[in-house]
Design a protein around this motif. Structure first.
Motif, PDB file in Angstrom:
ATOM      1  N   THR A 142     -48.357  23.137  18.282  1.00  0.00           N
ATOM      2  CA  THR A 142     -48.398  22.142  19.075  1.00  0.00           C
ATOM      3  C   THR A 142     -48.125  20.590  18.657  1.00  0.00           C
TER       4      THR A 142
ATOM      5  N   GLN B  82     -41.592  17.462  19.208  1.00  0.00           N
ATOM      6  CA  GLN B  82     -42.045  18.741  19.101  1.00  0.00           C
ATOM      7  C   GLN B  82     -40.795  19.925  18.750  1.00  0.00           C
TER       8      GLN B  82
ATOM      9  N   ILE C 259     -45.121  17.403  27.982  1.00  0.00           N
ATOM     10  CA  ILE C 259     -46.565  17.990  27.664  1.00  0.00           C
ATOM     11  C   ILE C 259     -46.435  19.374  28.257  1.00  0.00           C
TER      12      ILE C 259
ATOM     13  N   GLN D 270     -50.294  22.625  25.085  1.00  0.00           N
ATOM     14  CA  GLN D 270     -50.731  21.390  24.672  1.00  0.00           C
ATOM     15  C   GLN D 270     -51.811  21.147  25.784  1.00  0.00           C
TER      16      GLN D 270
ATOM     17  N   GLU E 245     -54.806  22.998  24.790  1.00  0.00           N
ATOM     18  CA  GLU E 245     -55.484  22.694  23.752  1.00  0.00           C
ATOM     19  C   GLU E 245     -56.150  21.310  23.585  1.00  0.00           C
TER      20      GLU E 245
ATOM     21  N   LEU F  45     -51.890  12.105  24.607  1.00  0.00           N
ATOM     22  CA  LEU F  45     -50.462  12.471  24.118  1.00  0.00           C
ATOM     23  C   LEU F  45     -49.370  11.432  24.593  1.00  0.00           C
TER      24      LEU F  45
ATOM     25  N   ARG G  94     -59.036  22.524  16.116  1.00  0.00           N
ATOM     26  CA  ARG G  94     -58.409  21.181  16.197  1.00  0.00           C
ATOM     27  C   ARG G  94     -59.255  20.093  16.225  1.00  0.00           C
TER      28      ARG G  94
END
Length: 719
Positions: free
Chosen positions: A5, A22, A55, A59, A62, A77, A639
């Motif tokens: 991620t 990413q 995104i 993502q 999560e 984000l 996470r």
């Protein structure tokens, strides 16, 4: 195995975009990722001269383990997008201190003639494939993108055999799990067969009470007439159908959103923080949403002069606000009929329809690699807002809009790409004659009704953009741009406050004037000039971006909470944004985002930028999110996420207007058990921190507590 991620990281005072930060699952650099929002056509991220955030679905899943609200995902984000106010409304959830255009599959959900920000919180997160975000002003898709553009792209069926997914969840505040338990469920079916793909989804959620970090029950309407997410039920139905025939593709989508909140009590805005008024039952109609959205798209990749896309849409929007009672301090401006205020709640209705044609034409014969995207649009908008007894709260309005646009891309060198474009909008607005009704107020015992003469009006808005991308190295880019966006200042709000919009109008009202012309009180459209420069890079194990910007406007719009007035004046907003991600190990990634935003306006009417923008435009000067993800043995994914928001003090001499910041910790753990499905566990606000929510507080100036610790369990299984 690569980490899965994108990061939310923080580097010093600037900001960046996660998409550029990413790495794809197959190891490809995401600077090569294809996006569609930035230039109205498919483009590599590396070719876009603006800050862009993409995104992906992983993502969304999560980051959203502990929340079904897309606002939480985006604010985590996307640097520059303010933190969630944790209500039904999007009030003060600004983007770079300005408005944000929210689209679904390229179709706007905004209501430009009467601003209503109840959008993101009601979109079903389970229907979202990815989200593309353009930071900064833009006019490529029309009005309202003065701070940024968010395009939510829905799912499409890819499985060659029908696949059914069932997601169930339970969440609760640890202060009182039994009275705050909130169940949710989503069922979807998708597939692809013989050139036809489909995705259908239905979801529902029920909520009870909510509690803050001190264990206090939270009120149902903390933002005074905006509604909340407690004591509510929500249902979403979505369907998407696609058909491919050679070089042609047809897509049809339908989306229905229903929401209803039934408060038990009114809210007390004179306490610190705002609290339920347990001594006063709520007697109004529920806060409610009942909206339908339809769209159809045809694309042709082998059109005579390039690639063609035709799109049509129809939005039928109905939003009912909750009832609010008169209070001489907190709510001193309410609608009354024969001395009673029981009808003081409104229903906003907007019917919007439109057509667009977009063509992407290669210009290799003119300049190798050059291309132009051009087209035209038409939209129709009819908007009304009425009180509970049927009286008009604003002047009914109908607007027809015609637009033409063109966006040119030219690779002038193997390392340099230029892009620029223009858009011209012509508006034809009809405002009905309207009687602004009588109000009760602390300013006067009775604010008399006034007649507003409408009429037919036309105005236009030419806007421009130009930018460049330079490949400094194979892995590092510099980009810069000048871009204009525009906003149709809340026309409905100006008619609702006829005779009260300014000191001049109020003087005429007090002098006995009872007739006003819309032409005399009409706001000016707002043009925003945005200047941005930045760097972004992708070295595989480390990805990041940093940018700084300034945006200016001669007709910025500011809402004065104390005076209940909307005014226009010169203003400037500036800031910096950073995103970064680093793979410490094959199984560990850390990262984050950071944003700084502030601004000034001519609050004293002297022609100078002499006053800081109010908190309802910039609730937090600094925001950041730091996270770490660890792929544990047996494929458990953990996470940890730290949220920081600084709050803000718009008036240094006034301590009452200071917004306090906070630091929160969120944790999540998930594992896919194969045929048994995927299980996840999340905790938001782990330490049950008692804090003031700056974004919610900024809307009306009343202190609003943030939510306390919430635990969520979720299970997803595919058949």
């Amino acid at each position: 195995m690569t980490s899965r991620t994108l990061v939310l990281a923080l580097f010093s005072g600037l900001a960046v975009a996660p998409a550029a930060a990413q790495q794809a699952d197959d190891g490809a650099l995401l600077l090569d990722e294809i996006i569609v929002t930035a230039n109205r056509t498919s483009s590599e991220l590396a070719a876009v001269a603006q800050s862009v955030v993409v995104i992906n679905q992983q993502q969304i899943q999560e980051v959203g383990y502990g929340s079904r609200d897309l606002t939480d995902v985006i604010s985590t984000l996307v640097p520059g997008f303010q933190r969630s106010n944790q209500t039904l409304s999007g009030g003060s959830e600004t983007f770079r201190g300005r408005n944000v255009l929210i689209m679904v599959d390229g179709v706007a959900r905004n209501t430009p003639l009467r601003k209503n920000s109840r959008i993101l919180s009601l979109i079903d997160i389970n229907t979202v494939e990815r989200i593309e975000v353009i930071n900064g002003a833009s006019s490529l898709y029309g009005a309202d993108a003065t701070g940024g553009t968010i395009n939510i792209i829905t799912k499409r069926g890819w499985s060659e055999t029908p696949e059914v997914s069932l997601t169930t969840g339970l969440s609760a505040h640890t202060e009182n799990p039994a009275k705050s338990l909130a169940p949710s469920a989503s069922l979807s079916v998708e597939g692809y067969h013989d050139r036809i793909d489909y995705f259908f989804s239905g979801s529902g959620e029920f909520t009870q009470r909510a509690y803050d970090g001190a264990g206090r029950e939270m009120p149902s309407d903390v933002l005074l007439g905006q509604g909340g997410m407690d004591r509510a039920k929500q249902f979403n139905l979505f369907g998407g159908l696609g058909f491919e025939e050679g070089t042609r593709r047809f897509d049809v989508t339908a989306d229905w959103t229903y929401f209803r909140q039934d408060p038990d009590y009114l809210s007390n805005y004179n306490t610190d923080p705002v609290s339920p008024d347990f001594g006063t039952d709520y007697t109004g109609e529920p806060a409610e949403e009942n909206s339908q959205y339809l769209s159809a798209t045809m694309s042709e990749t082998d059109f005579a002069i390039g690639e063609l896309e035709l799109k049509g849409f129809f939005n039928n929007i109905e939003k009912q606000s909750p009832f609010t009672a008169y209070d001489p301090v907190a709510n001193s401006f309410v609608y009354t009929v024969n001395g009673t205020e029981k009808f003081n709640q409104t229903v906003l209705k907007a019917k919007r329809a439109g057509l667009s044609a977009t063509v992407h034409t290669q210009l290799d014969q003119v300049f190798d690699g050059a291309a132009i995207t051009w087209g035209t649009e038409y939209s129709f908008d009819h908007t009304t807002q009425q009180f509970a007894d049927g009286a008009d709260a604003i002047a009914p309005m109908t607007q027809n809009q015609f637009a033409a646009f063109a966006q040119l891309e030219v690779p002038v060198h193997e390392r340099v790409r230029l892009q620029g474009g223009a858009r011209f909008d012509q508006f034809f607005l009809n405002v009905d004659d309207f009687t602004r009704p009588t109000y009760k107020s602390s300013l006067l015992p009775v604010i008399p009704a006034v007649n507003v003469a409408g009429g037919s009006f036309s105005y236009n808005s030419p806007t421009f953009n130009i930018g460049a991308v330079v490949d400094i190295t194979e892995n590092l880019q510099a980009f810069g741009n000048f871009s204009q966006g525009y906003s149709l200042t809340d026309i409905g709000a100006f008619t609702r406050r006829a005779g009260l919009n300014s000191t001049s109008e109020l003087g005429k009202l007090l002098g006995g004037q009872r007739n006003f012309d819309y032409a005399d009180i009409a706001p000016e459209p707002q043009i925003v000039n945005s200047y941005e420069a930045g760097l972004r890079g992708d070295w595989g194990g480390f990805r990041g971006a940093v940018s700084g910007y300034i945006s200016t406007s001669d007709n910025g719009t500011t809402f004065d909470i104390d005076a209940n007035q909307v005014s226009q004046q010169e203003e400037m907003v500036w800031g910096a944004e950073v995103t970064a991600a680093y793979d410490l190990l094959d199984t560990v990634t850390v990262g984050g985002t950071f944003a700084y935003t502030d601004g000034l306006y001519d609050g004293e009417g002297t022609g100078d930028l002499n006053t800081r923008l109010p908190n309802n435009r910039v609730p937090n000067r600094f925001t950041s999110s730091l996270y770490g993800e660890w792929l544990l043995p047996h494929d458990f994914l953990a996470r940890a996420e730290v949220e920081y928001f600084s709050g803000r003090k718009a008036r240094p001499q006034n301590d009452e207007q200071e917004l306090k910041g906070a630091t929160l910790l969120n944790l999540g753990l998930s594992k896919d058990f194969g045929d048994a499905g995927e299980f996840s566990f999340a905790v938001r606000n782990v330490f049950d921190t008692d804090y003031t929510n700056p974004t919610a507080t900024a809307v009306r100036g009343y202190k609003v507590a943030g939510q306390g610790r919430v635990i969520t369990l979720q299970h997803k299984i595919r058949f």
